[in-house]
Design a protein around this motif. Sequence first.
Motif, PDB file in Angstrom:
ATOM      1  N   GLY A 287       0.921  -1.331  -0.092  1.00 36.66           N
ATOM      2  CA  GLY A 287       0.151  -0.051   0.053  1.00 36.66           C
ATOM      3  C   GLY A 287       1.018   1.204  -0.141  1.00 36.66           C
ATOM      4  O   GLY A 287       0.499   2.457  -0.481  1.00 36.66           O
ATOM      5  N   CYS A 288       2.002   1.032   0.277  1.00 39.13           N
ATOM      6  CA  CYS A 288       2.767   2.372   0.469  1.00 39.13           C
ATOM      7  C   CYS A 288       4.376   2.126   0.637  1.00 39.13           C
ATOM      8  O   CYS A 288       4.566   0.848   0.662  1.00 39.13           O
ATOM      9  N   PRO A 289       5.334   2.936   0.512  1.00 39.25           N
ATOM     10  CA  PRO A 289       6.714   2.487   0.451  1.00 39.25           C
ATOM     11  C   PRO A 289       7.108   1.763   1.826  1.00 39.25           C
ATOM     12  O   PRO A 289       8.369   1.539   1.756  1.00 39.25           O
ATOM     13  N   ASN A 290       6.506   1.755   2.947  1.00 36.14           N
ATOM     14  CA  ASN A 290       6.985   1.212   4.069  1.00 36.14           C
ATOM     15  C   ASN A 290       6.930  -0.049   3.936  1.00 36.14           C
ATOM     16  O   ASN A 290       7.797  -0.860   4.622  1.00 36.14           O
ATOM     17  N   ARG A 291       6.229  -0.677   3.087  1.00 33.23           N
ATOM     18  CA  ARG A 291       6.291  -2.329   2.746  1.00 33.23           C
ATOM     19  C   ARG A 291       6.286  -3.108   4.075  1.00 33.23           C
ATOM     20  O   ARG A 291       7.103  -3.787   4.325  1.00 33.23           O
ATOM     21  N   GLU A 293       5.762  -5.854   6.974  1.00 39.20           N
ATOM     22  CA  GLU A 293       5.357  -7.284   6.836  1.00 39.20           C
ATOM     23  C   GLU A 293       4.242  -7.651   7.694  1.00 39.20           C
ATOM     24  O   GLU A 293       4.179  -7.462   8.898  1.00 39.20           O
ATOM     25  N   ARG A 310       2.226  -0.468  10.249  1.00 37.09           N
ATOM     26  CA  ARG A 310       2.381   0.594  10.843  1.00 37.09           C
ATOM     27  C   ARG A 310       1.104   1.551  10.860  1.00 37.09           C
ATOM     28  O   ARG A 310       0.844   2.382  11.715  1.00 37.09           O
ATOM     29  N   CYS A 311       0.248   1.279   9.771  1.00 46.06           N
ATOM     30  CA  CYS A 311      -0.799   2.277   9.766  1.00 46.06           C
ATOM     31  C   CYS A 311      -2.174   1.657  10.363  1.00 46.06           C
ATOM     32  O   CYS A 311      -3.086   2.591  10.605  1.00 46.06           O
TER      33      CYS A 311
ATOM     34  N   ASN B  38       9.246   7.586   5.279  1.00 45.23           N
ATOM     35  CA  ASN B  38       8.783   6.056   5.210  1.00 45.23           C
ATOM     36  C   ASN B  38       9.767   5.237   4.834  1.00 45.23           C
ATOM     37  O   ASN B  38      11.223   5.831   4.906  1.00 45.23           O
ATOM     38  N   LYS B  39       9.736   3.972   5.076  1.00 42.81           N
ATOM     39  CA  LYS B  39      10.883   3.248   5.042  1.00 42.81           C
ATOM     40  C   LYS B  39      11.755   3.352   3.693  1.00 42.81           C
ATOM     41  O   LYS B  39      12.956   3.469   3.684  1.00 42.81           O
ATOM     42  N   ARG B  40      11.153   3.904   2.697  1.00 38.01           N
ATOM     43  CA  ARG B  40      11.862   4.019   1.303  1.00 38.01           C
ATOM     44  C   ARG B  40      12.696   5.354   1.507  1.00 38.01           C
ATOM     45  O   ARG B  40      13.965   5.310   1.087  1.00 38.01           O
ATOM     46  N   GLY B 183       2.420   9.344   3.406  1.00 38.26           N
ATOM     47  CA  GLY B 183       3.124   8.270   3.296  1.00 38.26           C
ATOM     48  C   GLY B 183       2.568   6.756   3.585  1.00 38.26           C
ATOM     49  O   GLY B 183       3.081   5.833   3.017  1.00 38.26           O
ATOM     50  N   THR B 184       1.429   6.740   4.236  1.00 38.27           N
ATOM     51  CA  THR B 184       0.648   5.275   4.129  1.00 38.27           C
ATOM     52  C   THR B 184      -0.043   5.135   3.076  1.00 38.27           C
ATOM     53  O   THR B 184      -0.475   4.142   2.864  1.00 38.27           O
ATOM     54  N   GLY B 185      -0.514   5.982   2.209  1.00 37.91           N
ATOM     55  CA  GLY B 185      -1.360   5.866   0.862  1.00 37.91           C
ATOM     56  C   GLY B 185      -2.690   5.561   1.339  1.00 37.91           C
ATOM     57  O   GLY B 185      -3.454   4.805   0.442  1.00 37.91           O
ATOM     58  N   LEU B 200      -1.991   3.009  16.402  1.00 39.02           N
ATOM     59  CA  LEU B 200      -2.540   3.558  15.003  1.00 39.02           C
ATOM     60  C   LEU B 200      -2.182   5.225  14.823  1.00 39.02           C
ATOM     61  O   LEU B 200      -3.050   6.027  15.020  1.00 39.02           O
ATOM     62  N   GLN B 202      -0.883   6.754  12.583  1.00 37.30           N
ATOM     63  CA  GLN B 202      -1.472   7.786  11.398  1.00 37.30           C
ATOM     64  C   GLN B 202      -2.911   8.219  11.390  1.00 37.30           C
ATOM     65  O   GLN B 202      -3.091   9.338  11.154  1.00 37.30           O
ATOM     66  N   GLU B 342       9.923  -2.575  16.393  1.00 36.57           N
ATOM     67  CA  GLU B 342       9.272  -1.718  17.369  1.00 36.57           C
ATOM     68  C   GLU B 342       9.034  -2.267  18.695  1.00 36.57           C
ATOM     69  O   GLU B 342       9.027  -1.527  19.677  1.00 36.57           O
TER      70      GLU B 342
END
Lengths: 317, 362
Positions: A287-291, A293, A310-311, B38-40, B183-185, B200, B202, B342
């Motif tokens: 869904g987003c760049p965080n990928r 798991e 995360r979200c 974000n991670k990227r 960032g989360t889309g 949660l 976000q 985390e």
Amino acid sequence: MRGYIGVDVGSVSTNVVAIDDEGNVIDKVYLRTQGQPIKVVQEGLRAIAAKCSDIEIAGAGTTGSGRRLASVIVGADCVKNEITAHAVAASHVVPGVQTVLEIGGQDSKIIILRNGVVIDFAMNTVCAAGTGSFLDHQATRLNIPIEQFGDLALKAEVPVRIAGRCAVFAESDMIHKQQMGHRIEDIVCGLCEALVRNYLNNVGKGKDILPPIVFQGGVAANAGMKRAFEKALGETVIVPEHYNVMGAIGAAILAAEEVKRRGTGTLFRGFDVVDEEFEARSFECKGCPNRCEVINIIRDGDTIARWGDRCGKWEAL
Amino acid sequence: MGVTVGVPRALLYYLYYPMWHTFFEELGAGVVVSKATNKRILDLGVKATVDEACLPVKVFHGHVLDLAEDGDVDFIFIPRIVSTERRAYICPKFMGLPDMVRNNIRPLPPILDTCIDLSKGDAGYWRAIFDLGRQLGARPSRVRKAYNLAVSRLKEFDRALEAGRLPDEAMHSMGLETGIVTGTGTRGAGAGSPAPQNGLPQDSLLRGGRAEAEAAAGGDGDGLSIAVLGHPYNTYDNYISMSIIPRLRDMGVRVVTAEMIPEEITEAASQRLRKRLFWTLGRRLLGAALHFIENGGIDGCLYVSSFGCGPDSLVGELIERRVKREGAFPFMMVTIDEQTGEAGVVTRLEAFVDMIRRGRAV
């Protein structure tokens, strides 16, 4: 008779205990997690169930790094972090305890209590040099069963000095001392002293370590470590009878408190869970760049829990 | 003019963005902010930066790359901020920031760069501002007007922070849409789905600025207040801080940060130190801690430090010692780095809040 179940899923060991209303241990199981927490929790419950046939389980609690996973398997009334669980158990066993030294598989912690209340704590930050996994590794390398490691240390005459700051340096230091011809007992004892030094400088930094001092966690089995702590602190160190399952005892006590506070029945799903099919499946969310798991926990074909995002969009089933 | 200026959502963004936004917009430029970390972005930043740089500087590089990749920006704003007040400095890494980026990342849109150094007085200050405007083709009279407006917006922002809002919430309340949570889309989906039990971050931000700020200001549950101190680019970046602030709020804790304490107060409190601290950001944190030690109002204090931060190694330590010496309130240092696990942070936060709650119950 009523009983309470406590489950502590750590990185190295998984412990299950059953306690009675007074907090006495009815039965305990200490198992290696070996990367299969679900199976090991079931195995532990199966072993406990054998001793609890005439006991009504009135509550269950989980702790440790796998506490969340364990909670969906057993149906926990209380899911608590390991600091709180260890502190509660230590105060129960040694009322008035002021310092708890806990060394487990991958982390170590110090908990400072005054008048039965935690007032400060610390966990190892970026370094695992003093933990059980490292001792395990060294024991294997020296071809000594880990159970004999501590007694061997007690036989030392002239402990050698080993660098305790870093596991990698400690290991090369040990190899060096061994090639120089030092006795293995002296090296093992030196290692215990190095780990204690590292623990006190790192985890215990700036903490007011007052007696009574309780030493618990898997590493407390090591008599060499106990003696090294006593030597460094100049105080008697108490290793409780059930030192290696204190987290689970704490979880059970907390569960008993929680059930009493709430006044409703337990969420414990019964010992039948040992025969249920649990499975964990993961996927990478795109869904987003965080990928992230994301893990699905599946019981008999149904997804019962999901986490890792995360979200939070996958958390709701 | 029709040019677009890209602003990396990192480092001093959290303290100055409303000012920068207003300034550029008044000069007729469009302003684009990079996505939430974000991670990227972290991975890109880590790869592009020298190893010994600290985490926030690496993250900054990631944000620059994010803006560069999008290709919609004509300039990237990377000021060289040496000092914002007399005889005090921002961390040396900020002095070299434009050079570091220029040398680490190529190709890159032109960098909008100006040197802000007020350490020896404000003699060259206006020249720096005019210089910045000139790079966008604006005359001094227009620049002066834009600057004055920008400063008033910054003051408005500071007041909003003092009212207990987090930077994102404050910007939202000022009508500055910073495209948060892209960032989360899951902007739409996240808001519509039922609120999960915990963790949660976000979503907490989505509700930000409105109910959240009010709930935060008033507190809920048992009215536990915890101060979260640390450099703003660590505490407010929910990706690298592992959402410490939203997590605490989800536990029913009212969060107070150094930015929520008016600067006059932190400044006065910091003077209790024998020697004036010459790091501007560190002095604010120290002042806030000393203010809490003296006046109470909080039940505990967390210090968020990034691994390898020079100023933190002193300021964090100084605060820890003071707090412990006075026995003022529970204190915990949380160190963040590139790790994404985390569990460590969550366990510490839970244990910290538990400790305070159980202590109160006795």
